[in-house]
Design a protein around this motif. Structure first.
Motif, PDB file in Angstrom:
ATOM      1  N   GLU A 118       0.440   4.185   0.728  1.00 20.57           N
ATOM      2  CA  GLU A 118       0.170   5.224   1.932  1.00 20.57           C
ATOM      3  C   GLU A 118       0.669   4.525   2.949  1.00 20.57           C
ATOM      4  N   THR A 119       0.558   3.258   3.229  1.00 18.01           N
ATOM      5  CA  THR A 119       1.064   2.688   4.751  1.00 18.01           C
ATOM      6  C   THR A 119       2.211   2.153   4.480  1.00 18.01           C
TER       7      THR A 119
ATOM      8  N   ASP B 214       1.012  -1.261   0.009  1.00 17.20           N
ATOM      9  CA  ASP B 214      -0.006   0.118   0.135  1.00 17.20           C
ATOM     10  C   ASP B 214       0.836   1.211   0.172  1.00 17.20           C
TER      11      ASP B 214
END
Length: 415
Positions: A148-149, A146
């Motif tokens: 974002e993470t 991911d």
């Protein structure tokens, strides 16, 4: 370390070897895949076993005179079995990549499907990159972390597996700073009726010491390198259940390799014995603690870490937020000029070439071998931040270089 014979026969090589000892002594090795083997391992790897052909396996060699080679290989296999708890172990692969090749050749046909993590997201060339034999022989689809993470999305991975229907899913990574949830990847493999290969090349030592969960007994196959966090002789290893033993052994020899490098297997045996000592668990725990401290120090200086931290031996810093005009290669070059050796690395959502990259990857195994602890890692983190904050400032570079040399002198190698 005695290089008298090399000096007499080949002064040019002797000079390069002496320079390499000095380079390692006077720099901080922070490439996450590197370590410093003990003098016992180095001695074993430089032994007369380099002269011996031992094609085949213990008790079933193609040449005579293998009785001592058999002893060494059996010791390496027995110790590996004790370290990782696998039913069957093959210690002959020349590298982690060739260990992966052994599994592919044993279980796949050309054109079969591999699902693996994209290289720019922390995967490895041998997991399916098109420049590698895997990308040329097999149909490869890749999953990503991911953006974002910085974490693997296991639900997405499972969905992708069910849609792609791979023959094998590859887990285990070269630039993923978080613990891998082997059970969830195995569940994705089960849902897709696929095999599961867990490549623990980077974390062999962490798994052996119990500071990272083990995929042995979960995944169908476990491969690894033997010279990274496990700190043994250079090479690879394959672990599997007994049902796959014959196929794997045949795929390694004669399928993909000739005579095993018996001197390297001797180094593996010695390193595995060292890893079975109680001190090794403390070493592995310190490797992880040192990485956490390094990451926290960089974060305190404004650096962004992929996934926000680390559970393993490495940190992956994304320079785009804190230093948008500094590339990973800029940082790598500047740090090496002051004696800190690490590598530029791609990061999730990468927009630059892999040869330029937007991040840096730093590991703690080699520094921990030298005796670095929390206090020293805080100093190292400050040195890294000072350099990247002040690229081109000769006064800062000179001052950091002195601090690095002091750290090296306080923790000498190969006395």
């Amino acid at each position: 370390m005695n290089d008298d014979h090399v000096s007499e026969v080949d002064p040019a090589v002797a000079d390069a070897l002496a320079d390499e000892v000095e380079r390692q002594q006077d720099t901080l090795a922070m490439i996450a895949s590197e370590n410093h083997a003990s003098e016992a391992v180095l001695e074993a790897q430089g032994s007369t076993l380099t002269n011996k052909y031992a094609e085949g396996y213990p008790g079933s060699r193609y040449y005579g005179g293998c009785e001592n080679a058999d002893v060494v290989e059996e010791l390496a296999r027995e110790r590996a079995t004790e370290l990782w708890g696998a039913e069957h172990v093959n210690v002959q692969p020349h590298s982690g990549t060739q260990a992966n090749m052994g599994v592919y050749l044993a279980m796949l046909d050309p054109g079969d499907k591999i699902l693996s993590l994209d290289l720019t997201h922390g995967g490895h060339l041998s997991h399916g990159h098109q420049a590698n034999f895997t990308g040329q022989l097999y149909e490869v689809e890749q999953y990503e972390v991911d953006a974002e993470t910085g974490y693997i999305d296991y639900d997405d991975l499972r969905q992708q597996a069910e849609e792609f229907e791979p023959d094998i899913i590859v887990s285990g990574y070269s630039a993923y700073p978080r613990e891998v949830e082997w059970d969830r990847i195995q569940a994705a493999a089960d849902a897709a009726d696929a095999l599961h290969l867990a490549d623990i090349a980077h974390i062999t030592g962490l798994v052996a010491a119990g500071v990272h969960d083990s995929p042995v007994g979960v995944a169908d196959f476990v491969t690894g390198s033997t010279h990274k966090t496990i700190r043994s002789g250079r090479g690879g290893i394959i672990m599997c259940d007994e049902e796959y033993a014959d196929a794997v052994d045949s795929a390694v020899f004669p399928g993909s390799q000739g005579g095993p490098l018996m001197h390297n297997i001797a180094g593996k045996a010695v390193g595995f014995k060292e890893a079975l000592e109680p001190e090794f668990e403390a070493y592995a725990e310190q490797v992880v603690e040192n990485a956490k401290v390094l990451g926290e120090t960089l974060q305190d200086r404004g650096f962004s870490l992929v996934s926000g931290g680390t559970d393993t031996h490495l940190v992956l810093a994304d320079l785009r937020d804190s230093h948008p005009d500094v590339t990973g290669s800029d940082a790598e070059e500047a740090l090496e000029s002051v004696g800190i050796v690490l590598n530029a690395n791609t990061v999730p959502g990468e927009t630059r070439s892999p040869f330029v990259a937007s991040g840096i990857r730093a590991g703690t195994p080699a520094l921990t071998t030298r005796g670095f602890g929390v206090e020293e890692m805080e100093q190292v983190g400050s040195c890294i931040a000072d350099v990247i904050d002040n690229i081109g400032d000769e006064d800062v570079m000179a001052e950091v270089s002195e601090r690095v040399q002091d750290l090296c002198d306080e923790h000498p190698l190969y006395e």
